[in-house]
Design an enzyme around this catalytic site. Structure first.
Site, PDB file in Angstrom:
ATOM      1  N   LYS A   9     -23.089  17.982   4.125  1.00 57.68           N
ATOM      2  CA  LYS A   9     -21.776  18.004   3.479  1.00 57.68           C
ATOM      3  C   LYS A   9     -21.238  19.446   3.397  1.00 57.68           C
ATOM      4  O   LYS A   9     -21.986  20.403   3.640  1.00 57.68           O
ATOM      5  CB  LYS A   9     -21.892  17.360   2.088  1.00 57.68           C
ATOM      6  CG  LYS A   9     -22.249  15.863   2.143  1.00 57.68           C
ATOM      7  CD  LYS A   9     -22.252  15.227   0.761  1.00 57.68           C
ATOM      8  CE  LYS A   9     -22.598  13.738   0.837  1.00 57.68           C
ATOM      9  NZ  LYS A   9     -22.552  13.086  -0.494  1.00 57.68           N
ATOM     10  N   TYR A  49     -16.022   6.436   3.354  1.00 58.24           N
ATOM     11  CA  TYR A  49     -16.427   6.088   1.984  1.00 58.24           C
ATOM     12  C   TYR A  49     -15.635   4.895   1.437  1.00 58.24           C
ATOM     13  O   TYR A  49     -15.498   4.748   0.224  1.00 58.24           O
ATOM     14  CB  TYR A  49     -16.269   7.303   1.066  1.00 58.24           C
ATOM     15  CG  TYR A  49     -17.424   8.291   1.147  1.00 58.24           C
ATOM     16  CD1 TYR A  49     -18.751   7.877   0.947  1.00 58.24           C
ATOM     17  CD2 TYR A  49     -17.204   9.644   1.408  1.00 58.24           C
ATOM     18  CE1 TYR A  49     -19.809   8.776   1.015  1.00 58.24           C
ATOM     19  CE2 TYR A  49     -18.264  10.556   1.477  1.00 58.24           C
ATOM     20  CZ  TYR A  49     -19.561  10.109   1.281  1.00 58.24           C
ATOM     21  OH  TYR A  49     -20.611  11.001   1.345  1.00 58.24           O
ATOM     22  N   PHE A  57     -14.462   8.067  -9.004  1.00 60.42           N
ATOM     23  CA  PHE A  57     -14.720   9.365  -8.365  1.00 60.42           C
ATOM     24  C   PHE A  57     -14.227   9.424  -6.914  1.00 60.42           C
ATOM     25  O   PHE A  57     -14.434  10.419  -6.233  1.00 60.42           O
ATOM     26  CB  PHE A  57     -16.217   9.708  -8.427  1.00 60.42           C
ATOM     27  CG  PHE A  57     -17.121   8.678  -7.803  1.00 60.42           C
ATOM     28  CD1 PHE A  57     -17.331   8.645  -6.430  1.00 60.42           C
ATOM     29  CD2 PHE A  57     -17.784   7.743  -8.594  1.00 60.42           C
ATOM     30  CE1 PHE A  57     -18.167   7.702  -5.855  1.00 60.42           C
ATOM     31  CE2 PHE A  57     -18.629   6.795  -8.033  1.00 60.42           C
ATOM     32  CZ  PHE A  57     -18.813   6.771  -6.653  1.00 60.42           C
ATOM     33  N   ARG A  85     -33.423   8.390   4.097  1.00 57.33           N
ATOM     34  CA  ARG A  85     -32.950   8.251   2.705  1.00 57.33           C
ATOM     35  C   ARG A  85     -34.008   8.783   1.738  1.00 57.33           C
ATOM     36  O   ARG A  85     -33.694   9.440   0.746  1.00 57.33           O
ATOM     37  CB  ARG A  85     -32.622   6.783   2.394  1.00 57.33           C
ATOM     38  CG  ARG A  85     -31.426   6.225   3.142  1.00 57.33           C
ATOM     39  CD  ARG A  85     -30.097   6.650   2.571  1.00 57.33           C
ATOM     40  NE  ARG A  85     -29.856   6.130   1.241  1.00 57.33           N
ATOM     41  CZ  ARG A  85     -28.691   6.239   0.596  1.00 57.33           C
ATOM     42  NH1 ARG A  85     -27.671   6.885   1.168  1.00 57.33           N
ATOM     43  NH2 ARG A  85     -28.528   5.765  -0.598  1.00 57.33           N
ATOM     44  N   THR A  91     -29.348   9.985  -5.168  1.00 57.01           N
ATOM     45  CA  THR A  91     -27.956  10.441  -5.110  1.00 57.01           C
ATOM     46  C   THR A  91     -27.699  11.598  -6.073  1.00 57.01           C
ATOM     47  O   THR A  91     -27.065  12.585  -5.720  1.00 57.01           O
ATOM     48  CB  THR A  91     -27.004   9.269  -5.469  1.00 57.01           C
ATOM     49  OG1 THR A  91     -27.324   8.167  -4.620  1.00 57.01           O
ATOM     50  CG2 THR A  91     -25.553   9.658  -5.301  1.00 57.01           C
ATOM     51  N   ARG A 102     -32.071  16.799  -1.604  1.00 58.76           N
ATOM     52  CA  ARG A 102     -31.271  16.925  -2.827  1.00 58.76           C
ATOM     53  C   ARG A 102     -32.084  17.479  -3.989  1.00 58.76           C
ATOM     54  O   ARG A 102     -31.572  18.227  -4.836  1.00 58.76           O
ATOM     55  CB  ARG A 102     -30.670  15.569  -3.191  1.00 58.76           C
ATOM     56  CG  ARG A 102     -29.547  15.138  -2.245  1.00 58.76           C
ATOM     57  CD  ARG A 102     -29.252  13.670  -2.339  1.00 58.76           C
ATOM     58  NE  ARG A 102     -28.038  13.272  -1.634  1.00 58.76           N
ATOM     59  CZ  ARG A 102     -27.675  12.005  -1.441  1.00 58.76           C
ATOM     60  NH1 ARG A 102     -28.453  11.018  -1.889  1.00 58.76           N
ATOM     61  NH2 ARG A 102     -26.570  11.712  -0.799  1.00 58.76           N
ATOM     62  N   ASN A 112     -23.941  17.058  -3.429  1.00 57.46           N
ATOM     63  CA  ASN A 112     -25.359  16.736  -3.208  1.00 57.46           C
ATOM     64  C   ASN A 112     -25.830  16.928  -1.772  1.00 57.46           C
ATOM     65  O   ASN A 112     -26.765  16.276  -1.315  1.00 57.46           O
ATOM     66  CB  ASN A 112     -25.682  15.339  -3.742  1.00 57.46           C
ATOM     67  CG  ASN A 112     -24.846  14.256  -3.102  1.00 57.46           C
ATOM     68  OD1 ASN A 112     -24.099  14.532  -2.170  1.00 57.46           O
ATOM     69  ND2 ASN A 112     -24.993  13.037  -3.570  1.00 57.46           N
ATOM     70  N   HIS A 115     -25.426  13.530   3.400  1.00 59.25           N
ATOM     71  CA  HIS A 115     -25.145  12.093   3.428  1.00 59.25           C
ATOM     72  C   HIS A 115     -26.084  11.430   4.420  1.00 59.25           C
ATOM     73  O   HIS A 115     -26.410  12.009   5.454  1.00 59.25           O
ATOM     74  CB  HIS A 115     -23.707  11.801   3.875  1.00 59.25           C
ATOM     75  CG  HIS A 115     -23.527  10.365   4.296  1.00 59.25           C
ATOM     76  ND1 HIS A 115     -23.331   9.355   3.386  1.00 59.25           N
ATOM     77  CD2 HIS A 115     -23.598   9.760   5.521  1.00 59.25           C
ATOM     78  CE1 HIS A 115     -23.262   8.198   4.034  1.00 59.25           C
ATOM     79  NE2 HIS A 115     -23.420   8.414   5.334  1.00 59.25           N
ATOM     80  N   GLU A 126     -21.170   3.840  10.786  1.00 58.24           N
ATOM     81  CA  GLU A 126     -20.909   5.275  10.632  1.00 58.24           C
ATOM     82  C   GLU A 126     -21.100   6.042  11.940  1.00 58.24           C
ATOM     83  O   GLU A 126     -20.343   6.966  12.238  1.00 58.24           O
ATOM     84  CB  GLU A 126     -21.802   5.829   9.515  1.00 58.24           C
ATOM     85  CG  GLU A 126     -21.410   5.260   8.149  1.00 58.24           C
ATOM     86  CD  GLU A 126     -22.404   5.536   7.033  1.00 58.24           C
ATOM     87  OE1 GLU A 126     -23.436   6.196   7.276  1.00 58.24           O
ATOM     88  OE2 GLU A 126     -22.141   5.079   5.897  1.00 58.24           O
TER      89      GLU A 126
HETATM   90  P1  RTP Z   1     -23.936   9.309   0.354  1.00 55.41           P
HETATM   91  O1  RTP Z   1     -23.192   8.030   0.672  1.00 55.41           O
HETATM   92  O2  RTP Z   1     -23.022  10.487   0.252  1.00 55.41           O
HETATM   93  O3  RTP Z   1     -25.077   9.515   1.300  1.00 55.41           O
HETATM   94  O4  RTP Z   1     -24.588   9.163  -1.086  1.00 55.41           O
HETATM   95  P2  RTP Z   1     -25.425   7.930  -1.650  1.00 55.41           P
HETATM   96  O5  RTP Z   1     -25.464   6.821  -0.647  1.00 55.41           O
HETATM   97  O6  RTP Z   1     -26.710   8.462  -2.158  1.00 55.41           O
HETATM   98  O7  RTP Z   1     -24.545   7.499  -2.891  1.00 55.41           O
HETATM   99  P3  RTP Z   1     -23.247   6.566  -2.928  1.00 55.41           P
HETATM  100  O8  RTP Z   1     -23.437   5.586  -4.018  1.00 55.41           O
HETATM  101  O9  RTP Z   1     -22.915   6.045  -1.571  1.00 55.41           O
HETATM  102  O10 RTP Z   1     -22.114   7.584  -3.397  1.00 55.41           O
HETATM  103  C1  RTP Z   1     -21.409   8.365  -2.459  1.00 55.41           C
HETATM  104  C2  RTP Z   1     -21.202   9.760  -3.032  1.00 55.41           C
HETATM  105  O11 RTP Z   1     -20.293   9.667  -4.114  1.00 55.41           O
HETATM  106  C3  RTP Z   1     -20.603  10.673  -5.060  1.00 55.41           C
HETATM  107  N1  RTP Z   1     -20.797  10.057  -6.367  1.00 55.41           N
HETATM  108  N2  RTP Z   1     -20.295  10.562  -7.453  1.00 55.41           N
HETATM  109  N3  RTP Z   1     -19.504  10.985 -10.117  1.00 55.41           N
HETATM  110  C4  RTP Z   1     -20.322   9.993  -9.831  1.00 55.41           C
HETATM  111  O12 RTP Z   1     -20.789   9.277 -10.675  1.00 55.41           O
HETATM  112  C5  RTP Z   1     -20.674   9.766  -8.443  1.00 55.41           C
HETATM  113  N4  RTP Z   1     -21.399   8.775  -7.978  1.00 55.41           N
HETATM  114  C6  RTP Z   1     -21.481   8.971  -6.641  1.00 55.41           C
HETATM  115  C7  RTP Z   1     -21.876  11.350  -4.634  1.00 55.41           C
HETATM  116  O13 RTP Z   1     -21.560  12.594  -4.057  1.00 55.41           O
HETATM  117  C8  RTP Z   1     -22.456  10.399  -3.600  1.00 55.41           C
HETATM  118  O14 RTP Z   1     -23.201  11.088  -2.640  1.00 55.41           O
HETATM  119 MG    MG Z   2     -23.770   6.064   0.316  1.00 53.55          MG
END
Ligand code: RTP
Ligand code: MG
Length: 148
Positions: A9, A49, A57, A85, A91, A102, A112, A115, A126
């Site tokens: 990122k 996303y 968010f 992962r 996350t 992370r 973080n 991705h 993707e």
């Molecule tokens: P990513 O898609 O970026 O690999 O992250 P992830 O699967 O671990 O988490 P995901 O649930 O898909 O969330 C995507 C990104 O959104 C941001 N986020 N912010 N403020 C919050 O509560 C919150 N929750 C998620 C994070 O940057 C996360 O990587």
């Molecule tokens: Mg995700």
């Protein structure tokens, strides 16, 4: 062989973590089959996303991921989707274990560092969203014999 989409990122690029992150997946035994530095458009970010469109968010997420260049990659290997992962960590970096990307480099959930696709369906979607077929290289590596 299974493939996944990983992306350093904008915070990771700014903090000079591209090499460190590539190094981790190389040493693990996975094979890099595509990579490019790119500036993501708002449109691509929103599509990538899309599952989070209704979340509070979402706006910040799109703003952040388009705030600077990202390093997009496709990695190949046995169980690479779930293993990557695990190597990324949770996350929220505050909950991510030391030894994960992370856990070692992140502090807040908004920035973080990395991705990674969360399922075979996400990986396919993707990879096709970020890469053309001719940007993915199929090649054999000698070290595969020592990994499998
Ligand atoms: P990513 O898609 O970026 O690999 O992250 P992830 O699967 O671990 O988490 P995901 O649930 O898909 O969330 C995507 C990104 O959104 C941001 N986020 N912010 N403020 C919050 O509560 C919150 N929750 C998620 C994070 O940057 C996360 O990587
Ligand atoms: Mg995700």
């Amino acid at each position: 062989m299974e493939k996944t989409f990983l992306m350093v990122k904008p915070d990771g690029v700014q903090r000079n973590l591209v090499g460190e992150i590539v190094n981790r997946f190389e040493r693990k035994g996975f094979k890099l089959v595509g990579a490019k530095l790119m500036q993501i458009s708002e449109e691509l970010a929103s599509e990538h996303y899309g599952e989070h469109k209704e979340r509070p968010f979402f706006g910040e997420l799109v703003e952040f991921i388009t705030s600077g260049p990202v390093f997009a990659m496709v990695w190949e290997g046995e169980k690479v989707i779930s293993t990557a992962r695990e190597m990324m960590g949770k996350t929220n970096p505050a909950e991510a274990l030391p030894g994960t990307v992370r856990g070692d480099f992140g502090v807040t959930v908004g920035k973080n560092v990395i991705h990674g696709s969360d399922s075979p369906e996400s990986a396919e979607r993707e990879i096709n969203l970020f890469f053309n077929q001719n940007e993915l290289i199929s090649y054999s590596k000698q070290d595969s014999n020592w990994i499998y």
